[in-house]
Structures are given as C-alpha cells and as structure tokens.
Design an enzyme around this catalytic site. Structure first.
Site, PDB file in Angstrom:
ATOM      1  N   TYR A  53      30.121  37.780  48.348  1.00  0.00           N
ATOM      2  CA  TYR A  53      31.035  36.731  47.893  1.00  0.00           C
ATOM      3  C   TYR A  53      30.270  35.476  47.508  1.00  0.00           C
ATOM      4  O   TYR A  53      29.200  35.225  48.054  1.00  0.00           O
ATOM      5  CB  TYR A  53      32.028  36.373  49.009  1.00  0.00           C
ATOM      6  CG  TYR A  53      33.076  37.409  49.305  1.00  0.00           C
ATOM      7  CD1 TYR A  53      33.278  38.516  48.487  1.00  0.00           C
ATOM      8  CD2 TYR A  53      33.886  37.282  50.431  1.00  0.00           C
ATOM      9  CE1 TYR A  53      34.254  39.455  48.794  1.00  0.00           C
ATOM     10  CE2 TYR A  53      34.862  38.214  50.737  1.00  0.00           C
ATOM     11  CZ  TYR A  53      35.038  39.303  49.917  1.00  0.00           C
ATOM     12  OH  TYR A  53      36.007  40.229  50.221  1.00  0.00           O
ATOM     13  N   SER A 233      44.664  41.548  49.725  1.00  0.00           N
ATOM     14  CA  SER A 233      45.484  41.449  48.509  1.00  0.00           C
ATOM     15  C   SER A 233      46.968  41.654  48.791  1.00  0.00           C
ATOM     16  O   SER A 233      47.657  42.367  48.058  1.00  0.00           O
ATOM     17  CB  SER A 233      45.012  42.442  47.437  1.00  0.00           C
ATOM     18  OG  SER A 233      43.782  42.041  46.892  1.00  0.00           O
ATOM     19  N   LEU A 235      49.311  39.712  48.261  1.00  0.00           N
ATOM     20  CA  LEU A 235      50.081  39.114  47.161  1.00  0.00           C
ATOM     21  C   LEU A 235      49.661  39.692  45.810  1.00  0.00           C
ATOM     22  O   LEU A 235      50.058  39.172  44.767  1.00  0.00           O
ATOM     23  CB  LEU A 235      49.912  37.592  47.153  1.00  0.00           C
ATOM     24  CG  LEU A 235      50.527  36.854  48.343  1.00  0.00           C
ATOM     25  CD1 LEU A 235      50.226  35.358  48.267  1.00  0.00           C
ATOM     26  CD2 LEU A 235      52.035  37.081  48.402  1.00  0.00           C
ATOM     27  N   GLY A 238      48.042  37.378  43.592  1.00  0.00           N
ATOM     28  CA  GLY A 238      48.986  36.305  43.263  1.00  0.00           C
ATOM     29  C   GLY A 238      50.161  36.743  42.427  1.00  0.00           C
ATOM     30  O   GLY A 238      51.102  35.966  42.224  1.00  0.00           O
TER      31      GLY A 238
END
Length: 345
Positions: A53, A233, A235, A238
C-alpha cells in the site's frame, strides 16, 4: 462498539476496522492522522495495512501507508491497538517489492516482516496476512478456476514453517489468510494441525451486497475451521453509497484510476446498486448504512474494514455501527440478491 475474537487467538477486534490503503496516495499524512485519531476515539482498535500500500501500488509510494500508520502508532499505547498488515505474494507482478521476489518462503517472510516492523515503528505485528495465495487462484474479479494457469508455488508446509518462525521470534503474534479459497482454508488448517504449527485465525476477502460469494463454500470452511472473515470492500469501492450512479464523483478512485476496480464494472452492478439504494431510502437509511449493517450482520464476519478518502465519509461509516437491520429489510435484501446474484464477484 462491539468486539469479537479472531479464531482461537487472544485478539479481540472491534467490529469495524480502519482500512488504510489510501494513505500516501489519496490521503496525506495529516489526513491519515485525523482518520486514525477519529477511529481510535470511536472505539476502533483494529487497523489494517499492507506492505504494497497505497494503491494503486507504485515504486514511488510503496510502503508509505505503513510509514504513516507507524508515525501515528508511535504516539499511542501499543497494547491498545491491534495492527494487521500483509505480505505481497507472487500472483501479481510488483517488481519494486524485494526486486520482484515475492514467493512466500522463509527469506521473503523474514525480510518482509522486518521491513514492515521498521515502517510501522513497532516490535511486533498482531496479525500478519498473506495478501493473496502463493499458488495460482482466480482473484480480483476472476471467478473461474482454470488448471492451465497453474504455476510452481511454495508448498503450504514451507509457508507455515516460515510464519511459525517469525511467531516464535515474537515479531508476529498470529497470521491470517486473504483472497483465499475454501480449499485453501481447509488445507492451511489441515497442514497446520498435521505439523503442530500455528493455524490461521482469520481470512480477509471481499464481501458486500454485490459480492456474496463467501456465503457458500467459504462460509462452511470459515465455520468448521474457526477462521472468521475480515470483510473488505463492504461498500464495493463506494458504489453502494449511491454516489456513483450519475458517474464517478471527482476525486474518487474510479475517476482517478481508470483501470481500477474492474470487478465493479460488470453487467448488473449498477442495477443492483440502484435497487439497494432505493431500499435503503425507503426505510429511512443512508445507502452506506444499509450496506455496512448488512455485512456486520453476517454470522461469519468478525470485522468490517472501512476505507475512506475523507474524514466525513469515515464519520458516516462509523455511525453505521448503531444500525441494526429489521427482519423485513433483510428479507427485501434477499429478494434483490435473487434478482442480481453476485454481479461483482
């Protein structure tokens, strides 16, 4: 905030976990500090990072997320925070991580752990996860297993021995799996028992209203092997907030990175999202609260990983911890799922 035990470990993690993969790309160090402070003060004791990351991973930024977390962690009581991070595997080419040497073997595990400890400014990692399997598996939107894609890989017994060594050394407390299959969960557990080595205590896979592939074989493996899910994840990048229905909002990952999140650009994804957004609003809920409350309600989920670009988004998502879905709402979710089963596996 509720807390749940990970497998047979001593780790009791908050039902919400702060994901950090935007730290260092979409979020500055100041943004990261603000999110970490807010999450910690709200009762979130669980932080998830990875050596690769932020994402999209780049040579210029790789490792920056752990460094941001480490800067914050150095100012907090270490025993009050459960820190998870991950080692990258060979399934994706990342030439700037260890010169592209990504096999989950003794040398790479030791080096990766030491590098993460240095960036995180800590003496130990609470939960060390294999980001994706060393062996070939369909992943990141691919769902069909193809034997033609098989390649040489590090045996699970050898990977276990490497992880057991860093656990014995006190550098890692427990280990977990990620982007793993039901066969993989069973094999890791079987080989660990056979060799008397540490067992995995968690599995981190994608899970949301538009991706419930965990519900079948993986759910059984999770229960029988006592390897609960850390859902990422929730959502769907998003999408389940409903904010993307008119097109990607400026500054969003979809707007900034055109090739990102391919699993969410498939047929019926938008139709399913529209149906869930309509359902949420009909019951006086925000779409995000509906999506997050659903994931939290699953019996196999130990913690739901929240990733936010802004503090305002994080605040809204954390408030969803107080939402409990009525049986009527859960029934309507199942009706939508029957019409649009797993459009984003």
């Amino acid at each position: 905030m509720h807390y749940r035990q990970l497998g047979d470990s001593e780790l009791r993690v908050s039902e919400l976990c702060l994901g950090t993969m935007t730290f260092g790309e979409q979020n500055t160090l100041e943004d990261a500090r603000a999110q970490l402070d807010y999450a910690f003060d709200a009762g979130i004791n669980f932080i998830d990072a990875a050596e690769m990351y932020p994402v999209p991973t780049r040579a210029e930024t790789q490792g920056r997320t752990e460094s941001y977390v480490g800067e914050w962690l150095s100012q907090r009581p270490r025993d009050k925070v459960i820190v998870a991070t991950k080692i990258a595997g060979p399934g994706r080419p990342i030439p700037w991580v260890r010169g592209g040497s990504l096999a989950i073997n003794r040398a790479n595990v030791r080096r990766a752990v030491e590098d993460s400890l240095r960036r995180l400014r800590t003496d130990y990692i609470d939960l060390y996860q294999i980001h994706w399997p060393d062996r070939y598996v369909p992943q990141f939107g691919a769902s069909a297993y193809d034997p033609a894609n098989e390649r040489s890989s590090t045996p699970i017994a050898e990977q276990l021995a490497a992880l057991a060594e860093v656990i014995r050394d006190g550098k890692v407390r427990y280990f977990g799996l990620s982007n793993e299959t039901a066969w993989g969960v069973a094999q890791w557990s079987r080989v660990a028992a056979q060799l008397g080595l540490p067992r995995p205590v968690s599995i981190q896979n994608a899970y949301s209203l538009v991706n419930r592939t965990f519900d079948s074989a993986l759910a059984e493996a999770s229960r029988r092997e006592d390897v609960p899910l850390l859902a990422y994840s929730p959502l769907a990048f998003g999408l389940l907030t409903g904010k993307h229905l008119g097109g990607p909002p400026p500054g969003s990952r979809f707007a900034r990175f055109e090739t990102f999140g391919q699993r969410y650009r498939k047929p019926n994804v938008d139709e399913a999202v529209q149906a869930y957004v309509k359902l949420a609003r009909a019951h006086g809920l925000s779409p995000a609260s509906l999506a997050l409350a659903f994931v939290r309600s699953r019996w196999f989920v130990a913690s739901t990983i929240l990733g936010a670009t802004t503090l305002e988004q994080l605040e809204e998502n954390v408030k969803s911890a107080g939402v409990v879905l009525a049986a009527e709402v859960l029934g309507e979710i199942e009706q939508i799922h029957a019409r649009y089963p797993n459009p984003a596996p």
